[in-house]
Design a protein around this motif. Structure first.
Motif, mmCIF file in Angstrom:
data_model
loop_
_atom_site.group_PDB
_atom_site.id
_atom_site.type_symbol
_atom_site.label_atom_id
_atom_site.label_comp_id
_atom_site.label_asym_id
_atom_site.label_seq_id
_atom_site.Cartn_x
_atom_site.Cartn_y
_atom_site.Cartn_z
ATOM 1 N N GLY A 1 -94.908 -23.649 11.886
ATOM 2 C CA GLY A 1 -93.697 -23.652 11.055
ATOM 3 C C GLY A 1 -92.491 -24.161 11.837
ATOM 4 N N LEU A 2 -92.400 -23.749 13.093
ATOM 5 C CA LEU A 2 -91.284 -24.200 13.930
ATOM 6 C C LEU A 2 -91.272 -25.724 14.061
ATOM 7 C CD1 LEU A 2 -90.805 -21.896 17.058
ATOM 8 C CD2 LEU A 2 -89.537 -21.946 14.921
ATOM 9 N N LYS A 3 -92.482 -26.286 14.266
ATOM 10 C CA LYS A 3 -92.576 -27.746 14.407
ATOM 11 C C LYS A 3 -92.048 -28.447 13.156
ATOM 12 C CE LYS A 3 -96.590 -28.124 17.474
ATOM 13 N NZ LYS A 3 -98.034 -28.465 17.505
ATOM 14 N N VAL A 4 -92.475 -27.923 12.001
ATOM 15 C CA VAL A 4 -92.037 -28.505 10.733
ATOM 16 C C VAL A 4 -90.515 -28.437 10.612
ATOM 17 C CG1 VAL A 4 -92.162 -28.269 8.219
ATOM 18 C CG2 VAL A 4 -94.214 -27.897 9.618
ATOM 19 N N ASP A 5 -89.970 -27.239 10.916
ATOM 20 C CA ASP A 5 -88.516 -27.060 10.817
ATOM 21 C C ASP A 5 -87.766 -27.983 11.778
ATOM 22 O OD1 ASP A 5 -88.888 -25.194 8.901
ATOM 23 O OD2 ASP A 5 -88.352 -23.449 10.106
ATOM 24 N N ARG A 6 -88.326 -28.146 12.959
ATOM 25 C CA ARG A 6 -87.710 -29.038 13.945
ATOM 26 C C ARG A 6 -87.545 -30.433 13.360
ATOM 27 N NH1 ARG A 6 -91.416 -27.645 18.341
ATOM 28 N NH2 ARG A 6 -90.497 -25.613 18.850
ATOM 29 N N LYS A 7 -88.587 -30.900 12.648
ATOM 30 C CA LYS A 7 -88.507 -32.239 12.043
ATOM 31 C C LYS A 7 -87.513 -32.267 10.894
ATOM 32 C CE LYS A 7 -93.045 -34.044 13.290
ATOM 33 N NZ LYS A 7 -94.456 -34.011 12.877
#
Lengths: 257, 257
Positions: A172-178
């Motif tokens: 989820g963090l990766k997605v939010d980062r993008k």
DNA sequence: TCTTTAATTATCATTAAATGATAAATTTTA
DNA sequence: TAAAATTTATCATTTAATGATAATTAAAGA
């Protein structure tokens, strides 16, 4: 127990849940003779870090009010961000609580906030209160800017229900980062939803977030782009001001005598 | 330099006028070797009482924000008085700044305040700022409740222009004590006038004041009775609530386990 | 990039202070 | 007023802080 820890351990006994302690209670809690605690407490009372209350109880002293004022005048995040919180609130399409938060040890702490006049619910985010690291948009926007070993260390200080939960959190963090912003629903307070963007400054070591919290009952899907636009633009503005404050301080210190 | 003083002396260097210090600056200022200062500063950084800023500077750390929150939840004066400040402001006939203040060493410190929405000027009374002991109604309403040796000690810490000034100050206190409230004009901030009443609680050792500050240009003589009535009634209300808080704490602590 | 300077940490013999058991004094409570 | 609880004082012992110096690391200049 030695050095500054000696004093901090006593101060840390005082909390929302337990606002006053007697010397003998402290003595029991820290497994330290009361003659020693009396001496230390007396020192801190003189310094106004503690204050004696009725019935041989002690509570935190007013020194913290004084230092808190100085912090508000010196912390670049607060200096840069505080002035924009009200504006952000007024530009949001629905009533909101707007928060500047930062890392504090392994937790997240709100350092400034502004609530729109007619916002009814109470949020858990209050200035000075420590909040969980992995729940809520406010916190996510902070950890999502941290990577590598530091992220591991921080994450490992948290208890996940399962390995799956941990992995999906990291995904989820990766997605939010993008995406560039975070959205969560009821993770901290039921009935509330949060949006947040990261605030950072490498030179000043700032790892923080700017967030808006709404009543989920007020929220309509059409609000999202406006909320997102507000947070993004004010986030950039805060970062710009942090930078200006940084430059001001540099200039100030490099002035010839 | 020993005990808690060792740490406090460093913390006290940080002020509104000088928000950040390097280790070598501290070392010079306190005439202590930098190896010693490094060790102490490192301890306080770990405890979040200090925080490293850019360019080898340090500033106060976020721990104070956390403790400040606990203070606001535990100080009986703040707990009892804060909720009434807004009401007091709304009942005053003209826009006002309303302040709860208390003794802090030989100075007076504002611990809570509320400014009416359209009040323009800035007052010197800000939460956490130390103010002179003998100027302004806010301060007068505090010292006027102190007598005997303690009054002497406090007064002697202040510099009067002349013996006459000192005597007339003490005479004025007597008059105010009989009147039951204080009024001053421009003693702290030009263009502002202040009214104040004493707040006290012997059992809790509270020596404080409740005050309303106005623009002198807004003020008409006919306002005075209303202002006086408001301050007096809210002052009594605050004292009543302090007492209730005191009883609550007593009950809480005497609960059987 | 390499070099130089500044900042920070580590080491350790010496000095100084914190500790805690106990007694004395003071305050509170019964 | 007496008894109990709280707070302060005392002091031999233990423990930690100090500060000079060296070693390491980071930042600034060339």
């Amino acid at each position: 127990m030695s050095g500054f820890q000696r004093y901090k351990k006593i101060l840390d006994l005082f909390s929302e849940d337990r606002i006053s302690w007697t010397v003998s209670e402290i003595s029991n809690e820290l497994k330290t003779p009361s003659s020693t605690i009396y001496r230390i407490v007396r020192e801190m009372v003189v310094a106004e870090f503690l204050e004696s209350a009725a019935g041989s109880y002690f509570r935190l002293g007013p020194a913290f009010i004084k230092y808190n004022r100085t912090i508000n005048l010196s912390d670049p995040l607060i200096r840069a961000g505080q002035p924009f919180l009200e504006k952000l609130a007024s530009e949001n399409p629905i009533v909101s609580v707007n928060v500047l938060a930062r890392l504090y040890g392994n937790k997240v702490m709100c350092v400034a906030d502004y609530k729109s006049p007619f916002f009814k619910n109470n949020t858990s985010y209050q200035k000075g209160k420590l909040m969980p690291l992995i729940y809520g948009a406010t916190s996510r926007a902070i950890i999502m800017q941290i990577t590598g070993r530091r992220l591991d260390e921080l994450i490992n200080s948290e208890k996940f229900f399962s390995v799956d939960e941990k992995n999906s959190f990291l995904e989820g963090l990766k997605v939010d980062r993008k995406k560039g912003y975070c959205f969560t629903q009821g993770q901290v307070d039921k009935g509330l939803i949060g949006f947040a963007v990261s605030i950072s400054n490498k030179k000043l070591g700032i790892e923080a977030s700017l967030s808006s919290i709404f009543n989920s009952s007020d929220f309509l899907l059409e609000h999202e782009p406006i909320i997102y636009a507000n947070l993004t633009s004010y986030g950039l503005l805060v970062e710009k001001y942090i930078n200006e404050i940084f430059n001001d301080i540099q200039n100030y210190h490099h002035k010839p005598n």
